[in-house]
Structure formats: C-alpha cells, structure tokens
Design a protein around this motif. Structure first.
Motif, short mmCIF file in Angstrom:
data_model
loop_
_atom_site.label_atom_id
_atom_site.label_comp_id
_atom_site.label_asym_id
_atom_site.label_seq_id
_atom_site.Cartn_x
_atom_site.Cartn_y
_atom_site.Cartn_z
N ALA A 4 31.72 35.25 31.22
CA ALA A 4 32.73 34.61 32.05
C ALA A 4 32.06 33.65 33.01
O ALA A 4 30.90 33.83 33.39
N ASP A 185 39.16 45.39 28.86
CA ASP A 185 39.97 45.11 27.68
C ASP A 185 40.66 46.36 27.14
O ASP A 185 41.54 46.29 26.30
N TYR A 197 36.05 42.32 32.34
CA TYR A 197 36.12 40.87 32.53
C TYR A 197 35.62 40.52 33.93
O TYR A 197 36.05 41.13 34.92
N GLU A 199 36.10 37.40 35.01
CA GLU A 199 37.18 36.49 35.41
C GLU A 199 38.17 36.35 34.27
O GLU A 199 37.79 36.32 33.09
N ILE A 200 39.44 36.28 34.60
CA ILE A 200 40.49 36.13 33.59
C ILE A 200 41.69 35.47 34.24
O ILE A 200 41.89 35.60 35.46
N THR A 201 42.46 34.73 33.49
CA THR A 201 43.67 34.13 34.03
C THR A 201 44.85 35.10 33.88
O THR A 201 44.82 36.01 33.05
N GLU A 204 46.12 34.92 30.30
CA GLU A 204 45.29 35.65 29.34
C GLU A 204 45.51 37.16 29.46
O GLU A 204 45.59 37.87 28.44
N ALA A 205 45.62 37.65 30.68
CA ALA A 205 45.84 39.08 30.88
C ALA A 205 47.17 39.51 30.29
O ALA A 205 47.26 40.57 29.64
N ARG A 208 47.00 39.50 26.42
CA ARG A 208 46.23 40.61 25.86
C ARG A 208 46.81 41.97 26.23
O ARG A 208 46.27 43.01 25.86
N THR A 250 36.85 41.96 39.20
CA THR A 250 37.40 40.93 38.32
C THR A 250 38.26 39.98 39.12
O THR A 250 39.15 40.40 39.86
N VAL A 252 41.17 37.38 39.05
CA VAL A 252 42.31 36.95 38.23
C VAL A 252 42.85 35.67 38.84
O VAL A 252 43.24 35.64 40.00
#
Length: 255
Positions: A4, A185, A197, A199-201, A204-205, A208, A250, A252
């Motif tokens: 990430a 995940d 993660y 970093e995640i948007t 995306e979260a 998934r 993480t 977000v």
C-alpha cells in the motif's frame, strides 16, 4: 498483494499551532479497554490513555473523544437476556458517561482542561451536547468528551463518533479497536493468513465486503469524505501515535 502507498496524515495534521494548520481529530475509545477486559473500570488503564491524550494535546492537537460503554452495559446483549432493547440501550448510554467522567478525572490530573458533553441532560456532571460550544472548547485547547451516545436507542458509539466528528469539523475520525490492529481481508482472529491493509478506500472496502466499523458510521464517513484510521489499542503509545497522525493501523480514505 502489492504494498500500500505510504500512509499520510489527513489535511490539517501540522502542529505548529496556527489555526489554519491545527489538527482536530475525534478519537473513539473502546469501553472494554477501560475495563481492562473485565466488568467495571481499570484506573491504571484509564490513566495510561489519559497520559497519551495529554501528550498530544500539549503538542497542539485538538482532541474530542467518544467512549463506548461495553465494560458496563451493552444494550444488544441485555436484550438477548430478556430486557427491552430501548431501556437496555439507555443503560448503555449511562455506562458511557461513567467512562467519560473517569477519563476527565485522569486528564485533569495531567493538567489538561476537559469538558464532558452528553446527549442526555445531566447538568450536575456534564454540559449538554452543543456543537458550537464543543468547537470553542477545542479551540481553547480543552479536550471534549462526548457521552450518552446519540441520546437515542439503536445507535452505536461508532455511529455517534462519525456524526460528532462531522459536526465539529474534524480532520479525521480515529477508531480504536480491542484485539485487532487494523482492517484485514478476513477475520485475523479466525484466519492466521489474513492480510492487513495499510490503506484502503471506502469504495474498495465496500466492494470487498470488509466490515470496517458499524455500517452506519462507515456510510457517514464515506458520504462526507471524512478519513478514518482503524487501529488497535494494544501497543505502547498507540493512542498518541494515532492522534499525531503517525503511520498506524489502516487508513481508510475517500479515494
């Protein structure tokens, strides 16, 4: 899995003291942590958290706090044991206020001015929740601790954290978790191969199917483009690191 990108603090994370650059954040704390894993209050744990918050406040960070009440009561659990859900949730709200008063006490022992604001009127121990007054307290360097949830049943303290953060114009909401140190995940407590993660948007979260926090809180932050940091309470100085915008847990992001 590709690594990430480096996590950076949300806008406003500089702490040089000028109003334009001052970082304002809302910290959500787990009630279970306040109890040290048991029913009731663990003073040494609360004292340690207060010291970390105090250190960040002294550096110029504006801090608001929401605390859960799981070390005393959980409305949903009481409902499962036969109580009316509405009454059980109100009991849970009162539990959050007890935690708020404990944190206030230890923060003031550290020399940090605090104000407790509650969604249920209880004038002898706290102010009523008034957003503009809360903002003014923060501007004066006081910690504002929000208690009694939203003042209504069926709302989690995660949701209240997002709502309060938006209303008092925070740069980020920091969601501390008990027993997990970020967004994975899959459930790391049942899957030792789970990947965290950095970093995640929000998109995306959702795509998934990751359960980051309470669904309503997640939606509020996503719709209003409020960054969220999910981190674990375990670890030396984790609260202070999160408040200062250091790389932890993480991040977000709105995308």
């Amino acid at each position: 899995m590709t690594s990430a990108p480096e996590q950076t603090a949300p806008t406003g994370s500089s702490t040089d003291g000028s109003p334009a650059s001052r970082r304002r954040v809302l910290l959500k704390l787990s009630g279970e942590v306040f109890g040290g894993g048991k029913v009731g209050l663990a003073p040494d744990v609360v004292r340690g958290i207060a010291r970390q918050i105090a250190a960040s406040v002294r550096s110029g960070i504006e801090v608001a706090v929401v605390i859960g009440g799981g070390n005393f009561f959980r409305g949903a659990e009481l409902q499962q044991q036969g109580m009316d859900r509405t009454r059980a949730d109100y009991m849970g709200m009162l539990g959050t206020v007890m935690n708020c008063l404990a944190l206030q006490d230890f923060l003031e022992k550290e020399g940090i001015e605090t104000r407790v604001q509650t969604a249920i009127t209880m004038g002898q121990v706290a102010e009523p929740y008034i957003p503009r007054r809360a903002i003014r307290h923060l501007e004066k360097g006081r910690v504002v601790i929000f208690g009694a949830g939203a003042g209504m049943p069926f709302f989690s303290t995660d949701t209240v954290s997002a709502q309060r953060a938006l209303e008092i114009k925070c740069d980020a909401v920091l969601m501390s978790k008990n027993g997990v140190d970020g967004v994975y995940d899959s459930d790391p407590r049942t899957n030792p191969e789970a990947t965290k993660y950095d970093e995640i948007t929000y998109a995306e979260a959702m795509q998934r199917g990751l359960r980051v926090v309470d669904t309503a809180a997640f939606s509020l932050c996503m719709d209003n483009k409020l960054p969220m940091v999910v981190f674990g309470m375990e670890g030396e100085g984790n609260v202070d690191k999160a408040l200062r915008g250091e790389r932890i847990g993480t991040l977000v992001t709105p995308g």
